[in-house]
Design a protein around this motif. Structure first.
Motif, short mmCIF file in Angstrom:
data_model
loop_
_atom_site.label_atom_id
_atom_site.label_comp_id
_atom_site.label_asym_id
_atom_site.label_seq_id
_atom_site.Cartn_x
_atom_site.Cartn_y
_atom_site.Cartn_z
N TYR A 22 0.82 -1.21 0.00
CA TYR A 22 0.00 0.00 0.00
C TYR A 22 0.85 1.26 0.00
CZ TYR A 22 -3.13 3.72 1.45
OH TYR A 22 -3.79 4.92 1.52
N PRO A 23 1.74 1.49 0.97
CA PRO A 23 2.53 2.72 0.90
C PRO A 23 3.48 2.76 -0.29
CG PRO A 23 3.26 1.34 2.72
CD PRO A 23 1.99 0.74 2.21
N ALA A 24 4.00 1.61 -0.70
CA ALA A 24 4.91 1.60 -1.86
C ALA A 24 4.17 2.03 -3.13
CB ALA A 24 5.52 0.22 -2.05
N SER A 25 2.93 1.55 -3.29
CA SER A 25 2.15 1.94 -4.47
C SER A 25 1.76 3.41 -4.42
CB SER A 25 0.90 1.06 -4.60
OG SER A 25 0.01 1.26 -3.52
N LYS A 26 1.47 3.92 -3.22
CA LYS A 26 1.13 5.34 -3.09
C LYS A 26 2.35 6.22 -3.38
CE LYS A 26 -2.33 6.85 -2.03
NZ LYS A 26 -3.49 7.25 -2.88
N LEU A 27 3.52 5.80 -2.95
CA LEU A 27 4.73 6.57 -3.26
C LEU A 27 4.99 6.59 -4.76
CD1 LEU A 27 7.17 8.19 -2.33
CD2 LEU A 27 8.39 6.01 -1.97
N ALA A 28 4.80 5.45 -5.41
CA ALA A 28 4.97 5.40 -6.86
C ALA A 28 3.97 6.31 -7.56
CB ALA A 28 4.81 3.95 -7.35
N ALA A 29 2.73 6.35 -7.06
CA ALA A 29 1.71 7.24 -7.63
C ALA A 29 2.08 8.70 -7.39
CB ALA A 29 0.34 6.93 -7.02
N GLU A 30 2.59 9.00 -6.23
CA GLU A 30 3.07 10.37 -5.96
C GLU A 30 4.10 10.79 -7.00
OE1 GLU A 30 3.01 10.44 -1.04
OE2 GLU A 30 4.79 11.05 -2.15
N ASN A 31 5.06 9.91 -7.26
CA ASN A 31 6.14 10.24 -8.20
C ASN A 31 5.59 10.46 -9.61
OD1 ASN A 31 8.07 10.15 -6.18
ND2 ASN A 31 8.51 7.97 -6.51
N GLU A 32 4.58 9.69 -10.00
CA GLU A 32 3.95 9.90 -11.30
C GLU A 32 3.31 11.29 -11.37
OE1 GLU A 32 3.64 7.97 -14.10
OE2 GLU A 32 4.92 6.38 -13.27
N LEU A 33 2.62 11.68 -10.32
CA LEU A 33 1.97 12.98 -10.31
C LEU A 33 2.98 14.11 -10.28
CD1 LEU A 33 -0.67 14.56 -10.24
CD2 LEU A 33 -0.68 14.31 -7.74
N ARG A 34 4.02 13.96 -9.50
CA ARG A 34 5.03 15.01 -9.39
C ARG A 34 5.73 15.28 -10.73
NH1 ARG A 34 8.88 13.49 -4.50
NH2 ARG A 34 9.73 15.55 -5.00
N SER A 35 5.86 14.25 -11.55
CA SER A 35 6.54 14.40 -12.83
C SER A 35 5.58 14.62 -14.00
CB SER A 35 7.41 13.16 -13.11
OG SER A 35 6.61 12.00 -13.24
N SER A 36 4.30 14.85 -13.70
CA SER A 36 3.27 14.91 -14.74
C SER A 36 3.22 16.22 -15.51
CB SER A 36 1.89 14.68 -14.10
OG SER A 36 1.54 15.78 -13.25
N GLY A 37 3.79 17.28 -14.93
CA GLY A 37 3.67 18.59 -15.56
C GLY A 37 2.38 19.31 -15.21
N LEU A 38 1.50 18.66 -14.43
CA LEU A 38 0.25 19.26 -13.99
C LEU A 38 0.46 20.03 -12.70
CD1 LEU A 38 -2.01 16.15 -14.66
CD2 LEU A 38 -1.92 18.23 -16.06
N ASN A 39 -0.55 20.79 -12.31
CA ASN A 39 -0.51 21.52 -11.05
C ASN A 39 -0.99 20.57 -9.95
OD1 ASN A 39 -0.49 23.37 -9.02
ND2 ASN A 39 -2.09 24.68 -9.86
N TRP A 40 -0.12 20.22 -9.02
CA TRP A 40 -0.43 19.16 -8.07
C TRP A 40 -0.10 19.57 -6.64
CZ3 TRP A 40 3.64 17.65 -5.06
CH2 TRP A 40 4.92 17.93 -5.54
N SER A 41 -0.73 18.89 -5.72
CA SER A 41 -0.31 18.86 -4.31
C SER A 41 -0.66 17.49 -3.76
CB SER A 41 -0.96 19.97 -3.49
OG SER A 41 -2.37 19.89 -3.55
N ILE A 42 0.10 17.06 -2.76
CA ILE A 42 -0.06 15.72 -2.19
C ILE A 42 -0.19 15.86 -0.68
CG2 ILE A 42 1.07 13.50 -1.79
CD1 ILE A 42 2.47 13.97 -4.58
N LEU A 43 -1.26 15.28 -0.14
CA LEU A 43 -1.49 15.29 1.30
C LEU A 43 -1.18 13.90 1.86
CD1 LEU A 43 -4.95 17.14 1.38
CD2 LEU A 43 -2.65 18.13 1.29
N ARG A 44 -0.13 13.81 2.63
CA ARG A 44 0.19 12.55 3.29
C ARG A 44 -0.56 12.52 4.62
NH1 ARG A 44 6.73 11.98 2.04
NH2 ARG A 44 6.49 11.30 -0.14
N LEU A 45 -1.64 11.76 4.64
CA LEU A 45 -2.54 11.75 5.77
C LEU A 45 -2.03 10.86 6.90
CD1 LEU A 45 -5.94 11.37 3.87
CD2 LEU A 45 -4.79 13.50 4.55
N GLY A 46 -2.28 11.32 8.13
CA GLY A 46 -2.05 10.47 9.28
C GLY A 46 -3.15 9.42 9.39
N PHE A 47 -3.28 8.82 10.55
CA PHE A 47 -4.31 7.82 10.81
C PHE A 47 -5.66 8.53 10.82
CE2 PHE A 47 -7.04 5.05 13.16
CZ PHE A 47 -6.55 3.76 13.02
#
Length: 271
Positions: A132-157
């Motif tokens: 789960y966290p590994a797939s979310k980190l990979a998805a984060e990296n895809e979004l960060r390199s997308s060229g789109l306007n992005w933000s990522i919220l790393r949520l607690g519990f």
């Protein structure tokens, strides 16, 4: 402003949508056949794994809140398909249909390494081992390199609004063999909405932001709170910072949790 929310039928999405609609925000929800969204949300039938179905949903939107994710399953392939391939589909469809839209993606504080020497910070190098966290980190990296306007919220519990998440801790304790002294950064559903609204304003553009309240809770405290059988231990706590996130950046950007602690939620009958 018109917002598309993915994952709008889930625990986080349904509660966020109710708050956004209540604040007068025009919301669309990507929804699979047979699923229902909260009242006031415009449903658009589609699936995060079907890129073509995202085109109609994205037409004319000014922002996307991407919550669709898979977590509670032993099917590793399904986790990666939904969390990574689904994000790739959303990125591709957004480039075509709403290239100026702001994308706000929910991620997880579980990304940080178990043996971190301090609470996880957004610029820490991480290599999570669980799917789960590994797939979310990979998805984060895809979004960060997308060229789109992005933000990522790393949520607690995430907890509150009678979602049953706190009640799941005794089962998770047994499943993952957590030490009762292990502590987790927390975030109430009400404050996910606070953070999303701040991100919609542009305050978090181009940033990864830990989104947590003011006081981590121990597994022991949560177990006691939900009335489950207490597990005690005097053994040393390995990996004492796992599950805890440094929330300083969020505070600098203007985030102020309205439910600062789980104890406040108890007083306000907001569990």
């Amino acid at each position: 402003m018109t917002i598309l929310v993915t994952g709008g039928t889930g625990l986080v999405g349904s509660r966020l949508l109710q708050r956004l609609v209540g604040a007068g925000v025009e919301c669309r929800g990507l929804v699979r056949e047979g699923k229902e969204l909260p009242k006031g949300v415009t449903p658009v039938e589609g699936d995060i794994l079907d890129e073509a179905s995202l085109t109609k949903a994205l037409k004319g939107v000014s922002a996307v809140v991407h919550l669709a994710a898979l977590f509670r399953t032993q099917d590793a392939d399904a986790i990666w398909r939904v969390n990574l391939d689904g994000t790739r589909n959303l990125i591709a469809a957004t480039r075509r249909s709403a290239p100026d839209a702001r994308i706000i993606m929910a991620s997880t504080g579980l990304i940080y390494d178990m043996d971190s020497p301090r609470p996880g910070r957004e610029d820490d190098v991480a290599a999570p081992k669980m799917d789960y966290p590994a797939s979310k980190l990979a998805a984060e990296n895809e979004l960060r390199s997308s060229g789109l306007n992005w933000s990522i919220l790393r949520l607690g519990f995430v907890y509150g609004d009678r979602d049953g998440h706190l009640e799941s801790v005794p089962r998770l304790l047994d499943m993952f063999k957590w030490h009762p002294a292990a502590r987790f950064s927390m975030i109430h559903h009400r404050d996910i909405a606070v953070a999303v609204n701040l991100a919609l304003s542009g305050a978090m553009d181009g940033r990864i932001v830990n989104t947590v309240d003011d006081a981590p809770m121990s597994v022991y405290e949560i177990t006691e709170l939900v009335g489950a059988a207490l597990v005690t231990s005097a053994a040393p706590l390995a990996n004492p910072w796992f599950g805890q996130c440094d929330g300083a950046l969020a505070r600098r950007l203007g985030f102020r949790p309205t439910v600062a602690t789980v104890h406040q939620a108890i007083r306000e009958n907001a569990l």
